[in-house]
Write a protein that holds these residues in place. Structure first.
Motif, PDB file in Angstrom:
ATOM      1  N   GLY A  73      27.044  31.287   4.511  1.00 24.60           N
ATOM      2  CA  GLY A  73      26.816  29.834   4.717  1.00 24.60           C
ATOM      3  C   GLY A  73      27.201  29.550   6.215  1.00 24.60           C
ATOM      4  N   LEU A  74      28.322  29.935   6.809  1.00 24.02           N
ATOM      5  CA  LEU A  74      28.581  29.540   8.244  1.00 24.02           C
ATOM      6  C   LEU A  74      27.431  30.131   9.224  1.00 24.02           C
ATOM      7  CD1 LEU A  74      32.524  29.860   8.386  1.00 24.02           C
ATOM      8  CD2 LEU A  74      31.139  27.747   8.928  1.00 24.02           C
ATOM      9  N   ALA A  75      27.068  31.436   8.945  1.00 23.03           N
ATOM     10  CA  ALA A  75      26.227  32.079   9.851  1.00 23.03           C
ATOM     11  C   ALA A  75      24.695  31.273   9.598  1.00 23.03           C
ATOM     12  CB  ALA A  75      25.927  33.577   9.216  1.00 23.03           C
ATOM     13  N   ALA A  76      24.370  30.648   8.480  1.00 19.63           N
ATOM     14  CA  ALA A  76      23.017  30.037   8.390  1.00 19.63           C
ATOM     15  C   ALA A  76      23.304  28.817   9.132  1.00 19.63           C
ATOM     16  CB  ALA A  76      23.006  29.620   6.840  1.00 19.63           C
ATOM     17  N   SER A  77      24.465  28.079   9.089  1.00 20.72           N
ATOM     18  CA  SER A  77      24.727  27.010   9.883  1.00 20.72           C
ATOM     19  C   SER A  77      24.661  27.140  11.153  1.00 20.72           C
ATOM     20  CB  SER A  77      26.332  26.281   9.442  1.00 20.72           C
ATOM     21  OG  SER A  77      26.432  25.960   8.211  1.00 20.72           O
ATOM     22  N   LEU A  78      24.998  28.316  11.744  1.00 20.92           N
ATOM     23  CA  LEU A  78      24.978  28.542  13.327  1.00 20.92           C
ATOM     24  C   LEU A  78      23.329  28.719  13.734  1.00 20.92           C
ATOM     25  CD1 LEU A  78      27.655  31.007  14.441  1.00 20.92           C
ATOM     26  CD2 LEU A  78      27.348  28.918  15.057  1.00 20.92           C
ATOM     27  N   GLU A  79      22.475  29.303  12.834  1.00 19.17           N
ATOM     28  CA  GLU A  79      21.332  29.461  13.115  1.00 19.17           C
ATOM     29  C   GLU A  79      20.494  28.365  13.011  1.00 19.17           C
ATOM     30  OE1 GLU A  79      19.853  32.192  14.225  1.00 19.17           O
ATOM     31  OE2 GLU A  79      21.936  32.966  14.236  1.00 19.17           O
ATOM     32  N   LEU A  80      20.692  27.269  12.188  1.00 20.73           N
ATOM     33  CA  LEU A  80      20.332  25.695  11.984  1.00 20.73           C
ATOM     34  C   LEU A  80      20.639  25.177  13.139  1.00 20.73           C
ATOM     35  CD1 LEU A  80      20.896  25.454   8.391  1.00 20.73           C
ATOM     36  CD2 LEU A  80      18.902  24.875   9.499  1.00 20.73           C
ATOM     37  N   PHE A  81      22.199  25.329  13.711  1.00 25.55           N
ATOM     38  CA  PHE A  81      22.544  24.339  14.888  1.00 25.55           C
ATOM     39  C   PHE A  81      21.732  25.006  15.995  1.00 25.55           C
ATOM     40  CE2 PHE A  81      25.250  24.016  18.619  1.00 25.55           C
ATOM     41  CZ  PHE A  81      25.830  22.726  18.456  1.00 25.55           C
ATOM     42  N   GLN A  82      21.337  26.234  16.395  1.00 24.17           N
ATOM     43  CA  GLN A  82      20.672  26.536  17.446  1.00 24.17           C
ATOM     44  C   GLN A  82      19.255  26.173  17.466  1.00 24.17           C
ATOM     45  OE1 GLN A  82      19.179  30.672  17.496  1.00 24.17           O
ATOM     46  NE2 GLN A  82      18.981  30.505  19.757  1.00 24.17           N
ATOM     47  N   THR A  83      18.689  26.007  16.370  1.00 21.72           N
ATOM     48  CA  THR A  83      17.334  25.685  15.989  1.00 21.72           C
ATOM     49  C   THR A  83      17.324  24.088  16.463  1.00 21.72           C
ATOM     50  OG1 THR A  83      16.820  27.242  14.415  1.00 21.72           O
ATOM     51  CG2 THR A  83      15.444  25.461  14.348  1.00 21.72           C
ATOM     52  N   ALA A  84      18.151  23.575  15.959  1.00 19.57           N
ATOM     53  CA  ALA A  84      18.348  21.916  16.366  1.00 19.57           C
ATOM     54  C   ALA A  84      18.338  21.853  17.800  1.00 19.57           C
ATOM     55  CB  ALA A  84      19.470  21.319  15.770  1.00 19.57           C
ATOM     56  N   ALA A  85      19.218  22.609  18.332  1.00 24.52           N
ATOM     57  CA  ALA A  85      19.356  22.333  19.890  1.00 24.52           C
ATOM     58  C   ALA A  85      18.262  22.661  20.536  1.00 24.52           C
ATOM     59  CB  ALA A  85      20.573  23.460  20.323  1.00 24.52           C
ATOM     60  N   LEU A  86      17.424  23.784  20.262  1.00 25.78           N
ATOM     61  CA  LEU A  86      16.076  24.187  20.811  1.00 25.78           C
ATOM     62  C   LEU A  86      14.987  23.065  20.660  1.00 25.78           C
ATOM     63  CD1 LEU A  86      15.937  27.938  19.711  1.00 25.78           C
ATOM     64  CD2 LEU A  86      16.731  27.068  22.062  1.00 25.78           C
ATOM     65  N   LEU A  87      14.964  22.751  19.451  1.00 19.79           N
ATOM     66  CA  LEU A  87      14.126  21.519  19.188  1.00 19.79           C
ATOM     67  C   LEU A  87      14.311  20.241  20.348  1.00 19.79           C
ATOM     68  CD1 LEU A  87      14.298  21.380  15.271  1.00 19.79           C
ATOM     69  CD2 LEU A  87      11.985  21.827  16.701  1.00 19.79           C
ATOM     70  N   ALA A 140      23.174  21.940   9.079  1.00 19.85           N
ATOM     71  CA  ALA A 140      23.915  22.736   9.509  1.00 19.85           C
ATOM     72  C   ALA A 140      25.426  22.331   9.558  1.00 19.85           C
ATOM     73  CB  ALA A 140      23.933  22.928  11.090  1.00 19.85           C
ATOM     74  N   GLN A 141      25.565  20.924   9.625  1.00 10.73           N
ATOM     75  CA  GLN A 141      26.987  20.669   9.110  1.00 10.73           C
ATOM     76  C   GLN A 141      27.353  20.655   7.688  1.00 10.73           C
ATOM     77  OE1 GLN A 141      28.991  19.211  11.865  1.00 10.73           O
ATOM     78  NE2 GLN A 141      30.407  19.529  10.106  1.00 10.73           N
ATOM     79  N   ARG A 142      26.233  20.649   7.039  1.00  4.92           N
ATOM     80  CA  ARG A 142      26.613  20.636   5.469  1.00  4.92           C
ATOM     81  C   ARG A 142      27.210  22.137   4.911  1.00  4.92           C
ATOM     82  NH1 ARG A 142      27.852  18.426   0.766  1.00  4.92           N
ATOM     83  NH2 ARG A 142      26.775  19.374  -1.201  1.00  4.92           N
ATOM     84  N   GLY A 143      26.385  23.094   5.842  1.00  3.77           N
ATOM     85  CA  GLY A 143      27.021  24.542   5.488  1.00  3.77           C
ATOM     86  C   GLY A 143      28.184  24.753   6.134  1.00  3.77           C
ATOM     87  N   THR A 203      26.930  30.700  21.531  1.00  3.99           N
ATOM     88  CA  THR A 203      26.428  32.160  21.383  1.00  3.99           C
ATOM     89  C   THR A 203      27.240  33.151  21.057  1.00  3.99           C
ATOM     90  OG1 THR A 203      24.672  31.369  22.985  1.00  3.99           O
ATOM     91  CG2 THR A 203      25.076  33.722  22.693  1.00  3.99           C
ATOM     92  N   ALA A 204      28.623  33.067  21.499  1.00  2.00           N
ATOM     93  CA  ALA A 204      29.491  34.094  21.206  1.00  2.00           C
ATOM     94  C   ALA A 204      30.908  33.418  20.821  1.00  2.00           C
ATOM     95  CB  ALA A 204      29.806  34.842  22.405  1.00  2.00           C
ATOM     96  N   GLU A 205      31.444  32.451  21.682  1.00  2.00           N
ATOM     97  CA  GLU A 205      32.802  32.115  21.457  1.00  2.00           C
ATOM     98  C   GLU A 205      33.156  31.512  20.117  1.00  2.00           C
ATOM     99  OE1 GLU A 205      35.819  28.616  23.161  1.00  2.00           O
ATOM    100  OE2 GLU A 205      34.013  28.828  23.874  1.00  2.00           O
ATOM    101  N   PHE A 206      32.351  30.458  19.874  1.00  2.00           N
ATOM    102  CA  PHE A 206      32.482  30.135  18.426  1.00  2.00           C
ATOM    103  C   PHE A 206      32.044  30.801  17.118  1.00  2.00           C
ATOM    104  CE2 PHE A 206      33.509  26.635  20.945  1.00  2.00           C
ATOM    105  CZ  PHE A 206      34.417  25.821  20.350  1.00  2.00           C
ATOM    106  N   PRO A 207      30.691  31.689  17.231  1.00  2.13           N
ATOM    107  CA  PRO A 207      30.598  32.688  16.271  1.00  2.13           C
ATOM    108  C   PRO A 207      31.887  33.616  15.906  1.00  2.13           C
ATOM    109  CG  PRO A 207      28.536  32.257  17.738  1.00  2.13           C
ATOM    110  CD  PRO A 207      29.728  31.490  18.335  1.00  2.13           C
ATOM    111  N   LEU A 208      32.287  34.124  17.040  1.00  6.62           N
ATOM    112  CA  LEU A 208      33.406  35.126  16.827  1.00  6.62           C
ATOM    113  C   LEU A 208      34.640  34.349  16.087  1.00  6.62           C
ATOM    114  CD1 LEU A 208      33.407  36.840  20.383  1.00  6.62           C
ATOM    115  CD2 LEU A 208      33.143  37.880  18.234  1.00  6.62           C
TER     116      LEU A 208
END
Length: 351
Positions: A73-87, A140-143, A203-208
């Protein structure tokens, strides 16, 4: 294969679909935005992508985590967060494409024109993309919230801190892109701050850190992994900058030179202006922030950046940052192999 699940990208996609369905359940327009987001996530997952989510899962495994559903769920949230940032980034930058397909605001703009609706198609497109980004952020926040209920509040605290840091970095990036380049010392400092806040963080600090926290690792381990993630994220961003100049557009999914047209201040640009010849500086400054720069002008600017030694200087920094990250990860984790295996993919990628 990843120990947590047989195919982490498929599992992440399943979790993102659930989160998007929750975020878009109330109204049809939101479901339309969710479909566009899901398609963009699918594109990003091709060819070994979903790097942030996979890095989180690798760290979760390295820290002997057991609640794989929370980690996914957290991994999905990260991908959603990145997508939001790119949009949102594409609206701010006025980009036409993203990952080889029209940017979301161009899709909404085309929808407006094709339907013959009232008002300004471009304004409608920008608004649609911003709101789509908001839907992705909500999901993302929900996840993150759901994961925190299972593994503890630290993950939601980390996620919130990440979001705040990225937003601050984006604001600085926007301001620096329109500021005069008359104080090169301050500019270099600002560029490094932007890379640290806007990219290295999520990208790395918070995923880790999130992977470790989801696994129940000690606060000391979480802190050490955060520190290790900063140089890894910087190497990732610097590779992005190099690919923006030298990568094939059919591979990167973005026209070569777009960063220059958008006025992005990167270390490559900074180095060429600070250390290049007068002719090299003039060639770069002639296209920087010029949306109407021709392909020939961009080619001249790219050649000038290369001739100034910028590429070699940045490649040295990439190598140094990656080595620092590798050493720190080895010290922080008893079994760092699942994480170390992703570093080369991040640093030496072609897209």
């Amino acid at each position: 294969m990843h120990p947590t699940v047989e195919d982490p990208r498929a599992a992440i996609a399943d979790h993102t679909a659930r989160l998007l369905a929750w975020a878009a359940a109330s109204m049809a327009p939101a479901r339309e935005a969710a479909r566009d987001i899901a398609e963009r996530l699918a594109v990003s997952s091709e060819g070994g992508k979903a790097f942030r989510g996979r890095l989180l899962l690798a760290t979760f495994d390295a820290c002997s985590g057991t609640d794989s559903d929370a980690a996914l769920g957290l991994a999905a949230s990260l991908e959603l967060f990145q997508t939001a940032a790119l949009l949102h980034d594409d609206v701010l930058d006025g980009s036409d494409t993203r990952r080889g397909r029209p940017a979301a605001h161009r899709v909404f703009e085309h929808q407006h024109r094709a339907a013959g609706w009232h008002g300004d198609p471009e304004a409608y497109g920008r608004a649609g993309a911003i709101l789509s980004g908001d839907v992705a952020l909500i999901a993302a926040q929900r996840g993150a919230t759901l994961a925190a209920r299972r593994v503890g509040d630290l993950v939601s605290d980390l996620f919130d801190e990440m979001a705040a840091l990225v937003t601050a970095g984006q604001h600085l990036d926007m301001r620096v892109a329109v500021s005069p380049m008359d104080d090169l010392g301050a500019l270099e400092s600002d560029i490094r701050t932007i890379m640290r806040a806007k990219t290295a963080s999520y990208t790395a600090e918070f995923p880790l850190a999130l992977g470790a926290a989801a696994a129940g690792a000690s606060p000391a381990t979480v802190a050490r992994l955060r520190a290790a993630g900063i140089p890894l994220g910087l190497a990732f961003q610097l590779r992005d900058d190099v690919l923006g100049l030298t990568g094939a557009s059919e591979v990167t999914g973005k026209p070569v030179g777009d960063d220059l047209r958008e006025g992005k201040r990167t270390l490559l640009v900074w180095h060429a202006v600070a250390h290049g010849s007068a002719a090299q500086r003039d060639a770069v400054l002639a296209v920087l922030g010029r949306a109407d720069a021709t392909a020939a002008q961009i080619d001249v600017a790219v050649e000038a950046i290369a001739a100034s030694g910028s590429l070699e200087a940045v490649e040295r920094q990439i190598t140094a940052h990656a080595a620092t990250a590798r050493s720190a990860l080895t010290e922080a984790l008893a079994d760092a192999d699942p994480v170390l295996g992703l570093i080369d993919a991040a640093v030496h990628r072609s897209a």
